[in-house]
Scaffold this motif. Sequence first.
Motif, short mmCIF file in Angstrom:
data_model
loop_
_atom_site.label_atom_id
_atom_site.label_comp_id
_atom_site.label_asym_id
_atom_site.label_seq_id
_atom_site.Cartn_x
_atom_site.Cartn_y
_atom_site.Cartn_z
N HIS A 12 -87.68 12.02 32.37
CA HIS A 12 -88.30 12.33 33.65
C HIS A 12 -89.82 12.32 33.56
CE1 HIS A 12 -88.48 14.01 37.69
NE2 HIS A 12 -89.35 14.91 37.25
N ARG A 13 -90.35 12.78 32.43
CA ARG A 13 -91.82 12.81 32.25
C ARG A 13 -92.37 11.45 31.83
NH1 ARG A 13 -90.52 17.75 29.49
NH2 ARG A 13 -90.71 16.66 27.50
N GLY A 14 -91.50 10.49 31.54
CA GLY A 14 -91.96 9.16 31.14
C GLY A 14 -92.33 9.07 29.68
N GLU A 15 -91.92 10.04 28.86
CA GLU A 15 -92.25 10.01 27.44
C GLU A 15 -91.38 9.02 26.68
OE1 GLU A 15 -91.92 13.99 26.08
OE2 GLU A 15 -93.52 14.75 27.37
N VAL A 16 -90.16 8.79 27.18
CA VAL A 16 -89.27 7.78 26.62
C VAL A 16 -88.71 6.96 27.78
CG1 VAL A 16 -88.62 9.14 24.59
CG2 VAL A 16 -87.28 9.33 26.69
N GLY A 17 -88.15 5.83 27.47
CA GLY A 17 -87.61 5.02 28.55
C GLY A 17 -87.02 3.72 28.06
N TYR A 18 -86.23 3.10 28.93
CA TYR A 18 -85.68 1.78 28.66
C TYR A 18 -86.06 0.88 29.82
CZ TYR A 18 -82.43 -2.02 27.89
OH TYR A 18 -81.90 -3.27 27.70
N ASP A 19 -86.40 -0.35 29.53
CA ASP A 19 -86.88 -1.26 30.56
C ASP A 19 -85.71 -1.91 31.30
OD1 ASP A 19 -88.46 -2.75 32.16
OD2 ASP A 19 -89.31 -4.03 30.60
N PHE A 20 -85.12 -1.16 32.24
CA PHE A 20 -84.02 -1.70 33.04
C PHE A 20 -84.48 -2.86 33.91
CE2 PHE A 20 -82.76 2.71 32.21
CZ PHE A 20 -81.46 2.55 31.80
N ILE A 21 -85.65 -2.72 34.51
CA ILE A 21 -86.15 -3.76 35.41
C ILE A 21 -86.51 -5.02 34.64
CG2 ILE A 21 -87.86 -4.31 37.17
CD1 ILE A 21 -85.98 -2.07 37.96
N GLY A 22 -87.15 -4.86 33.49
CA GLY A 22 -87.55 -6.02 32.71
C GLY A 22 -86.37 -6.82 32.20
N ASN A 23 -85.25 -6.15 31.97
CA ASN A 23 -84.04 -6.82 31.47
C ASN A 23 -83.01 -7.07 32.58
OD1 ASN A 23 -84.71 -6.90 28.62
ND2 ASN A 23 -84.47 -4.69 28.65
N ARG A 24 -83.48 -7.08 33.81
CA ARG A 24 -82.55 -7.19 34.93
C ARG A 24 -81.75 -8.49 34.94
NH1 ARG A 24 -87.68 -7.70 36.55
NH2 ARG A 24 -88.36 -9.49 37.81
N LYS A 25 -82.32 -9.57 34.39
CA LYS A 25 -81.58 -10.84 34.39
C LYS A 25 -80.31 -10.74 33.55
CE LYS A 25 -85.54 -13.86 35.28
NZ LYS A 25 -86.36 -15.01 34.78
N ILE A 26 -80.33 -9.90 32.53
CA ILE A 26 -79.13 -9.69 31.72
C ILE A 26 -78.05 -9.05 32.57
CG2 ILE A 26 -78.16 -8.47 29.73
CD1 ILE A 26 -80.89 -8.64 28.40
N TRP A 27 -78.42 -7.99 33.33
CA TRP A 27 -77.44 -7.28 34.15
C TRP A 27 -76.99 -8.15 35.31
CZ3 TRP A 27 -77.14 -4.52 30.31
CH2 TRP A 27 -78.23 -3.89 29.72
N TYR A 28 -77.90 -8.92 35.89
CA TYR A 28 -77.50 -9.84 36.97
C TYR A 28 -76.48 -10.85 36.44
CZ TYR A 28 -81.53 -8.22 39.75
OH TYR A 28 -82.42 -7.47 40.47
N GLY A 29 -76.77 -11.40 35.26
CA GLY A 29 -75.86 -12.39 34.68
C GLY A 29 -74.49 -11.80 34.40
N LEU A 30 -74.48 -10.56 33.87
CA LEU A 30 -73.21 -9.90 33.58
C LEU A 30 -72.43 -9.65 34.86
CD1 LEU A 30 -71.37 -8.52 31.52
CD2 LEU A 30 -72.69 -6.42 31.84
N SER A 31 -73.12 -9.21 35.91
CA SER A 31 -72.44 -8.95 37.19
C SER A 31 -71.93 -10.23 37.81
CB SER A 31 -73.41 -8.25 38.15
OG SER A 31 -73.70 -6.94 37.70
N VAL A 32 -72.70 -11.31 37.73
CA VAL A 32 -72.25 -12.59 38.27
C VAL A 32 -71.01 -13.06 37.52
CG1 VAL A 32 -72.83 -15.04 38.45
CG2 VAL A 32 -74.50 -13.32 39.14
N LEU A 33 -71.00 -12.90 36.21
CA LEU A 33 -69.85 -13.30 35.40
C LEU A 33 -68.60 -12.50 35.78
CD1 LEU A 33 -68.67 -14.92 33.03
CD2 LEU A 33 -69.46 -13.11 31.49
N ILE A 34 -68.77 -11.19 35.93
CA ILE A 34 -67.64 -10.34 36.31
C ILE A 34 -67.14 -10.70 37.70
CG2 ILE A 34 -66.92 -7.97 36.80
CD1 ILE A 34 -68.90 -7.03 34.68
N THR A 35 -68.08 -10.93 38.62
CA THR A 35 -67.71 -11.27 40.00
C THR A 35 -66.96 -12.59 40.07
OG1 THR A 35 -69.65 -10.08 40.84
CG2 THR A 35 -68.59 -11.65 42.33
N ILE A 36 -67.44 -13.60 39.33
CA ILE A 36 -66.75 -14.90 39.31
C ILE A 36 -65.35 -14.75 38.74
CG2 ILE A 36 -66.76 -17.19 38.26
CD1 ILE A 36 -69.79 -17.19 38.46
N THR A 37 -65.24 -13.96 37.66
CA THR A 37 -63.93 -13.72 37.06
C THR A 37 -62.99 -13.06 38.05
OG1 THR A 37 -64.95 -13.45 34.88
CG2 THR A 37 -62.71 -12.62 35.14
N ALA A 38 -63.52 -12.09 38.81
CA ALA A 38 -62.70 -11.39 39.81
C ALA A 38 -62.25 -12.34 40.91
CB ALA A 38 -63.49 -10.22 40.41
#
Length: 359
Positions: A12-38
């Motif tokens: 919450h204070r921003g002392e640690v973090g993971y770059d969800f936005i910077g790696n968004r193409k990975i999550w988009y790709g995973l979601s597209v793959l799952i959606t196509i499979t469905a």
Amino acid sequence: MSKLGDLGARLHRGEVGYDFIGNRKIWYGLSVLITITAIVALAVRGLNMGIEFQGGAVFTTPKTDVTVSQAQEYAEEASGHDAIVQQLGNGSLRIQVGALDTAQSDRVRAELAKDLDVTEDKIAAELVGPSWGEQIANKAWTGLGVFMILVVIYLAIAFEWRMAVAALIALIHDLTITVGIYSLVGFEVTVGTVIGLLTILGYSLYDTVVVFDSLKESTKDVTKQTRFTYSELANRSINGTLVRSINTTVVALLPVAGLLFIGGGVLGAGMLNDISLSLFVGLAAGAYSSIFIATPLVADLKERDPAIKALKRRVLAKRAGAAAKGESADGTDAFADGTEAAVVGPRAGRRGRAQEHRG
């Protein structure tokens, strides 16, 4: 303070973090793959619609030593139709046969009683017409459409249209994944499944709104500062609510898992089992989409706004100037291109200042 609570406070204070936005193409790709499979699964396998939607009869036997495969063979020979047989927790059997009228149902019941060596009155029979299931399906689609429209209107008023669009996409994403898993695994779709699907929409929306509310607060007057880009603030919002989202999801999944695995194993198939099955899949998908899909989509849409584009140019120019002078860019970790560092650990700027103070 517990380790998880301490991590939540540091996130919450921003002392640690993971770059969800910077790696968004990975999550988009995973979601597209799952959606196509469905979608492919739905096109090829379809859905295993329950008796409520197809019409037919459901026979419940007393406790018996007859195996599921034997009972299925008996039911198919007696009815001339495919049969679905499930063993319940008390040792009884649930035999589902589609496309039967009242007279046929009575005849199949009598044949099953002979095959199972029980009296006919020991076998409970329930006849369901397909029109009832059709009415339920139509009402479910109507409710879903109204819900989606109200969600878009509410989010557009409470937040902005970009968040409304992102939330709508996330909801469709959750429904697609849940329905696709039902098709792939062959889970039976019953009225309980429909109830569960409508329920997960509310949970998924709640989790998404929590992140959006944090994002709205952190990006208030965002163009009046030059420390962070919009995407960086969006990333901080996800990290700031991450532990809360995980806690909420785990707390929601535990009782659902109890209903699904313990209740289903002990009590056998039933309405609660059908509801908990769709809830379990949908809650997990909703937690994923709230973190990895909804907010990154908002950031993508927002970064196309001219004012936000200009802000990003100013932030990157300021950092480039600070780097040329060997100065810190307002305490934010950044790569050479100005994007926020995707690290889990203490901020470099904070460590550097701490070391200077100790020196």
